[in-house]
Scaffold this motif. Structure first.
Motif, PDB file in Angstrom:
ATOM      1  N   LEU A 296       0.826  -1.196   0.000  1.00  0.00           N
ATOM      2  CA  LEU A 296       0.000   0.000   0.000  1.00  0.00           C
ATOM      3  C   LEU A 296       0.864   1.251   0.000  1.00  0.00           C
ATOM      4  CD1 LEU A 296      -2.880   1.132   0.269  1.00  0.00           C
ATOM      5  CD2 LEU A 296      -2.587   1.037   2.735  1.00  0.00           C
TER       6      LEU A 296
ATOM      7  N   LYS B   8      -6.777  -1.074   2.742  1.00  0.00           N
ATOM      8  CA  LYS B   8      -6.770  -0.908   1.283  1.00  0.00           C
ATOM      9  C   LYS B   8      -7.891   0.004   0.781  1.00  0.00           C
ATOM     10  CE  LYS B   8      -3.518  -3.827  -0.415  1.00  0.00           C
ATOM     11  NZ  LYS B   8      -2.489  -3.429  -1.409  1.00  0.00           N
TER      12      LYS B   8
ATOM     13  N   LEU C  66      -5.836  -6.687  -3.538  1.00  0.00           N
ATOM     14  CA  LEU C  66      -5.660  -7.442  -2.306  1.00  0.00           C
ATOM     15  C   LEU C  66      -5.174  -8.850  -2.600  1.00  0.00           C
ATOM     16  CD1 LEU C  66      -6.093  -7.376   0.796  1.00  0.00           C
ATOM     17  CD2 LEU C  66      -8.331  -8.410   0.373  1.00  0.00           C
TER      18      LEU C  66
END
Length: 383
Positions: free
Chosen positions: A50, A263, A339
């Motif tokens: 991320l 996320k 993800l």
């Protein structure tokens, strides 16, 4: 007038202080933390890391946050540099040291957490206290009814994002699986309050994101998911499984769920969207029993199949999963959010065992009363 209180670190649980971290996870928590810290230093990133910058720091409110999901989510948010406040009734310690977490990391985390004490069902207090403090983002991980959300929205008219923990239990039972986010939902589900909350958020025009986990597992799980199996494996008992044992289900690790919550934060692609979150693979009931045994280093278990219709267990629950196929696609989360679950099933179960049950800690004492009823009767299905 409500006021924020800085949290003093709680004394760690003695069973956590004498053992080294699990070799399967350095979360003092989760491996993602290390990659996120690397991201801030602008070094090369592992795939899917991320991207976060100091300018993205937010003032974040977590409704709840003192157990299971909240324990891991709050740590990720603090590591990202956000100001995190937990809204709770104050009946449980506001922070606790995670199994395997160093004293230094825990002290640093606890020193940065703020607490707003109150009852979320006291709607006037919620509205006034949140209005006085002001927050950019709300993570609602313990909301059950839509009416509980109204005062939060009214108290925060400039809210940037409302991130809600819903449930895959809202889907209408179907013969066609896995469940997708666009599948029909069940207005009579026991999770109907979560479904109504999603509808409310949509109707209010706020920027919202809803996460629908399937079964969640991992260290400090307050639901007897993996713990139910571990108790029986440790006692060397047969594992009673309803019907054929080939019913297919799905589990997702709590640390992967916490990562999913990170996320969607500030992610335009997550605006007004629903995401199923769980592990990538499905597993049968029998397969889950065997996976738990492997994760805990036990011999392959004896599995006893029985017909639930032949027994009266009263109000007791003889098995921790719904007796049906129940699993959901996580393709949307993988493609839209990027993800990638960190844990496969056996590795995740081992993480849970090594950091929790294997250390002698659990939420519920073993209760084999329904097992004894099953094993004491001759109405057992032949494998």
């Amino acid at each position: 007038m409500a006021r924020l209180v800085a949290v003093q670190p709680q004394q760690r649980h003695p069973s956590f202080s004498l053992l080294p971290p699990s070799s399967l996870s350095d979360f003092n928590g989760t491996r993602l933390l290390h990659s996120q810290l690397q991201c801030k230093r602008r070094v090369s990133q592992p795939k899917g890391a991320l991207q976060v910058t100091a300018s993205s720091a937010k003032k974040i409110l977590i409704m709840g946050g003192t157990r299971f999901i909240g324990l891991f989510l709050s740590r990720l948010l603090v590591k990202e540099g956000h100001q995190v406040t937990l809204f709770t009734r104050g009946k449980a310690p506001i922070t606790q040291q995670l199994p395997g977490e160093s004293d230094k990391d825990y002290t640093d985390f606890a020193s940065k957490i703020l607490h707003l004490k109150g009852d979320r069902k006291d709607y006037e207090f919620v509205k006034s206290s949140l209005s006085a403090e002001g927050f950019d983002v709300v993570y609602d991980i313990n909301g059950r009814e839509a009416e509980e959300v109204v005062p939060i929205l009214e108290g925060l008219p400039k809210l940037e994002q409302y991130i809600y923990c819903s449930s895959a239990g809202v889907y209408l039972k179907s013969d066609q699986l896995p469940h997708f986010e666009t599948d029909a939902v069940d207005p009579k589900s026991r999770h109907k309050g979560k479904l109504e909350t999603e509808s409310l958020l949509e109707s209010k025009g706020v920027n919202w994101t809803s996460i629908r986990p399937v079964y969640i597992y991992g260290p400090l799980n307050y639901n007897p998911v993996e713990e139910w199996f571990f108790h029986r494996l440790k006692a060397g008992r047969p594992i009673p499984v309803p019907n054929s044992g080939i019913q297919i289900t799905q589990l997702g690790h709590v640390k992967d769920l916490a990562t999913a919550f990170i996320k969607v934060l500030g992610n335009e692609k997550a605006s007004k969207e629903v995401f199923n979150i769980s592990g990538e693979k499905y597993v049968t009931f029998d397969g889950l029993a065997k996976a738990c045994a492997k994760a805990g280093g036990f011999p392959e278990p004896e599995i006893v199949h029985y017909n639930p219709k032949e027994f009266d267990f009263g109000k007791k629950k003889a098995f921790p999963f719904r007796d049906q196929h129940f699993f959901a696609s996580v393709d949307k989360a993988k493609s839209v959010l990027g993800l990638k679950p960190e844990f496969d099933l056996v590795e995740g179960l081992a993480d849970s065992y090594n950091l929790d049950f294997g250390r002698g800690t659990f939420r519920k004492e073993a209760d084999f009363s329904t097992d004894d009823i099953i094993l004491g009767k001759s109405l057992i299905l032949q494998s």
